[in-house]
Write a protein that holds these residues in place. Structure first.
Motif, PDB file in Angstrom:
ATOM      1  N   SER A  47    -127.525 -57.464  94.675  1.00 49.54           N
ATOM      2  CA  SER A  47    -126.494 -58.226  95.276  1.00 49.54           C
ATOM      3  C   SER A  47    -126.552 -58.948  96.831  1.00 49.54           C
ATOM      4  O   SER A  47    -126.388 -60.063  97.231  1.00 49.54           O
ATOM      5  CB  SER A  47    -125.217 -57.684  95.195  1.00 49.54           C
ATOM      6  N   GLN A  48    -127.203 -57.826  97.444  1.00 45.97           N
ATOM      7  CA  GLN A  48    -127.680 -58.320  98.849  1.00 45.97           C
ATOM      8  C   GLN A  48    -128.641 -59.554  98.993  1.00 45.97           C
ATOM      9  O   GLN A  48    -128.321 -60.468  99.732  1.00 45.97           O
ATOM     10  CB  GLN A  48    -127.960 -56.844  99.487  1.00 45.97           C
ATOM     11  N   GLN A  49    -129.593 -59.395  98.084  1.00 45.11           N
ATOM     12  CA  GLN A  49    -130.518 -60.447  98.112  1.00 45.11           C
ATOM     13  C   GLN A  49    -129.811 -61.801  97.873  1.00 45.11           C
ATOM     14  O   GLN A  49    -130.074 -62.737  98.434  1.00 45.11           O
ATOM     15  CB  GLN A  49    -131.508 -60.231  96.782  1.00 45.11           C
ATOM     16  N   ILE A  50    -128.720 -61.799  96.722  1.00 42.79           N
ATOM     17  CA  ILE A  50    -128.467 -63.250  96.214  1.00 42.79           C
ATOM     18  C   ILE A  50    -127.475 -63.707  97.581  1.00 42.79           C
ATOM     19  O   ILE A  50    -127.556 -64.835  97.904  1.00 42.79           O
ATOM     20  CB  ILE A  50    -127.516 -63.039  95.178  1.00 42.79           C
ATOM     21  N   ILE A  51    -126.882 -62.678  98.203  1.00 44.95           N
ATOM     22  CA  ILE A  51    -125.890 -63.392  99.390  1.00 44.95           C
ATOM     23  C   ILE A  51    -126.852 -63.735 100.402  1.00 44.95           C
ATOM     24  O   ILE A  51    -126.792 -64.920 100.936  1.00 44.95           O
ATOM     25  CB  ILE A  51    -125.050 -62.043  99.962  1.00 44.95           C
ATOM     26  N   ASP A  52    -128.087 -63.068 100.603  1.00 45.29           N
ATOM     27  CA  ASP A  52    -128.834 -63.534 101.681  1.00 45.29           C
ATOM     28  C   ASP A  52    -129.624 -64.745 101.437  1.00 45.29           C
ATOM     29  O   ASP A  52    -129.603 -65.594 102.498  1.00 45.29           O
ATOM     30  CB  ASP A  52    -129.872 -62.284 102.017  1.00 45.29           C
ATOM     31  N   ILE A  53    -130.077 -64.963 100.311  1.00 44.86           N
ATOM     32  CA  ILE A  53    -130.710 -66.138 100.080  1.00 44.86           C
ATOM     33  C   ILE A  53    -129.589 -67.373  99.986  1.00 44.86           C
ATOM     34  O   ILE A  53    -130.192 -68.317 100.620  1.00 44.86           O
ATOM     35  CB  ILE A  53    -131.247 -66.038  98.437  1.00 44.86           C
ATOM     36  N   SER A  54    -128.394 -67.102  99.749  1.00 42.69           N
ATOM     37  CA  SER A  54    -127.482 -68.092  99.628  1.00 42.69           C
ATOM     38  C   SER A  54    -127.059 -68.406 100.952  1.00 42.69           C
ATOM     39  O   SER A  54    -126.783 -69.603 101.321  1.00 42.69           O
ATOM     40  CB  SER A  54    -126.225 -67.746  98.897  1.00 42.69           C
ATOM     41  N   LEU A  55    -127.227 -67.512 101.906  1.00 40.57           N
ATOM     42  CA  LEU A  55    -126.886 -67.888 103.246  1.00 40.57           C
ATOM     43  C   LEU A  55    -128.044 -68.095 104.217  1.00 40.57           C
ATOM     44  O   LEU A  55    -127.820 -68.136 105.716  1.00 40.57           O
ATOM     45  CB  LEU A  55    -126.067 -66.688 104.042  1.00 40.57           C
TER      46      LEU A  55
END
Lengths: 430, 184
Positions: A47-55
């Protein structure tokens, strides 16, 4: 290494059954990570990966280049490009097909998508080739193959993705694609010449257009040229970052559509939504790819593969040739995006460990992906052409592809054995 | 845009569904436009006025996250996710439909878990008071927004799964052909 291979096997089974690629990679990536570490760790990581990539600001280059392409498609520039190329090449044997390849190259210079290039050129180039009695297989094959130039000649969406995945300079990748792109245009035209030399009826000559009437046709493509020089010149000269170049390119393309009085509300909204949706589609797979490659990395696959290759003691070129062979086989099934996202995280560490140039390898990957777009059973570019010229059988188009397939292989080998083809321009940057 | 706004039947649901689609489409278009304009103005400001937009990078990254997650429900709705259906031609008839239901249910579960965990990350960011570098904006709200839009996508998947399971047990229903889309 075993667990990552089991992971790969399960992943392939799931996606071949029809689970969307992104979801399948998230599922296998999280489960694999959980087996090796812990479930809570796996869930937090993903979940952290997904947030980081999106931002990640750096990734905004992607939607902006996609948007530029979406506007360019609606600007209806393909006809001028074709007319210009045709006025210079049409009177030769196979000339209309050569003109098609050249026009594809021109369109590729402002579009980052092979499918868009093939789709738009089919509508423009197929009717005249039919009128002059061209062999349908040669005509459709030319467009499908020429369309692949869309991702080799900058801008290129797959190059952006490769650059993001491997932290390679996107500007350098773009610049590196120019000469290989021209090389492939020449090779494609050569194969057309050979095919029509063997069978002159496959590509009859069109009437010659007098020299003084050719220049006005060429002058009409100034818009394409201007857009290309602003975007690529800005990157080449170090004036713009790729993100800035992409937004200037998108804005410029929008102004161009406006200037051509084609910018209606549906056009504007359609382009914006198309770009947004394409971005979402890419990121959905991108999330999965990064989570999956996290799993594969902690499972030690890239490290073990490097070990295996070291053990064989192959020369670097041998390793690259092997990777290309594997990718060409995978390309028969996977589409461009899936190929890059799935295989680059595995193969890139090997290439890096051998000290090979990441820009050069990027160009090689792009050409291999291009080959994947035209090889059966799943060659998306061929499907795109087929969807527009329904009466030509799929088998006939794939047969028409054969000479271009060999031309691409020749181009690929030339670049593998003589890297300056790709690297001379980026080495002169800044 | 799509020729299959799947939740037909009750008109109330249909109107609601169209409203959701329309809002998401408008949001995607707006965010994409804002992203282009913001970056262009930033470049123009830097070159012409020597005054770049403060914190434009952070704004753009927020827009990017919104763009991705606002388009996700639309892509899912139209079943435009990238798929590689190699075994398709060998699986036919009833088995095909059952498989479709299973795959759709799997996607639903994966996304439900992701949605929940992103919310948790949002809570953690909120507790840790994570803020952006230049504008000093809190990051948690954007994580919540991503989670909410991802939750909406999950709901759409639940609907699609339901619809497919009805189709799977109804011998007269028409097979839904999902299309492939290549973003290359």
């Amino acid at each position: 290494m075993e667990i990552s291979l089991i992971g790969f096997a399960i992943l392939l089974l799931l996606i071949f059954l029809g689970l969307p690629l992104g979801f399948a990679m998230i599922l296998v990536g999280v489960c694999g990570f959980a087996v090796l570490r812990s479930l809570s760790g796996a869930l937090a990581m993903s979940s952290q990966q997904i947030i980081d990539i999106s931002l990640n600001f750096g990734f905004s280059v992607l939607p902006l280049f996609v948007l530029m392409g979406a506007f360019v498609n609606r600007a209806n520039l393909s006809q001028e490009l074709y007319d210009a190329a045709n006025s210079w090449l049409g009177h030769r044997r196979g000339g209309l097909a050569m003109a098609t390849v050249a026009a594809c190259g021109g369109f590729a210079a402002i579009s980052g998508s092979s499918l868009a290039t093939a789709a738009t050129m089919t509508k423009v180039a197929m009717p005249p080739m039919r009128r002059y009695g061209y062999d349908n297989g040669l005509a459709a094959g030319t467009i499908a193959a020429g369309g692949t130039l869309g991702i080799l000649i900058p801008p290129s969406v797959p190059m952006v993705i490769y650059g993001i995945l491997t932290e390679t300079d996107i500007g350098e990748l773009f610049v590196a694609g120019i000469i290989p792109g021209i090389l492939l245009i020449v090779l494609y035209c050569t194969s057309i010449a050979v095919v029509t030399w063997i069978d002159p009826k496959a590509g009859p000559k069109a009437p010659r257009i007098p020299l003084n009437e050719r220049w006005p046709y060429l002058a009409k493509v100034w818009g394409v040229a201007a857009l290309f020089f602003v975007v690529m010149g800005g990157i080449y000269g170090g004036i713009f970052t790729p993100t800035e170049a992409a937004s200037i390119g998108a804005f410029g393309a929008m102004v161009f559509v406006l200037w051509r009085r084609r910018l209606t509300w549906p056009t504007l909204i359609g382009s914006l939504v198309e770009a947004g949706r394409t971005t979402g589609t890419i990121f959905a797979v991108g999330f999965g790819a990064l989570i999956f490659s996290n799993f594969v990395t902690i499972a030690g696959l890239p490290r073990d593969l490097v070990g295996v290759i070291r053990a064989f003691d192959l020369p670097a070129v041998g390793v690259v040739l092997m990777i290309c062979l594997i990718l060409i086989i995978l390309g028969m099934i996977f589409d461009a995006l899936a190929m890059i996202l799935l295989t680059v995280p595995v193969f890139f560490p090997i290439v890096a460990s051998l000290g090979l140039n990441p820009v050069w390898f990027g160009i090689i990957i792009i050409i291999v992906v291009e080959i994947g777009l035209i090889t059966p059973p799943i060659g998306l570019n061929v499907f795109v052409v087929k969807s527009i010229v329904n009466d030509v059988p799929l088998g006939k188009i794939f047969r028409g592809i054969v000479p271009f397939f060999f031309a691409s292989i020749v181009g690929l080998l030339l670049i593998i054995f003589y890297p300056p083809i790709a690297l001379v321009l980026p080495s002169m940057m800044r | 845009m799509s020729n299959r706004p799947s939740f037909h039947g009750a008109s109330g649901v249909g109107i609601f569904a169209r409203g959701v689609r329309g809002s998401l489409t408008a949001l995607v278009a707006l965010v994409m436009f804002a992203m282009m304009m913001l970056t262009t103005i930033d470049v123009a400001g830097r070159f012409l006025l020597n005054a770049p937009v403060k914190g434009s990078d952070e704004l753009v990254s927020f827009l990017l996250a919104t763009l991705i997650f606002a388009s996700l429900p639309l892509i899912t709705w139209d079943e435009r996710h990238i798929t590689v259906r190699l075994f398709d031609r060998w699986i036919i008839g009833r088995l095909h439909r059952v498989l479709d239901v299973l795959l759709s249910a799997t996607s639903t579960i994966v996304l439900a878990v992701v949605t929940y965990r992103m919310w948790i990350q949002g809570v953690l960011m909120s507790e840790g008071q994570h803020i952006t570098g230049a504008l000093e904006w809190p990051i948690a709200p954007i994580a919540y927004l991503m989670s909410v839009l991802s939750g909406l996508t999950t709901l759409i998947l639940v609907g699609l799964t339901w619809q497919k399971s009805v189709g799977a047990f109804n011998p007269y229903s028409v097979d839904i052909e999902s299309e492939r889309v290549g973003a290359d």
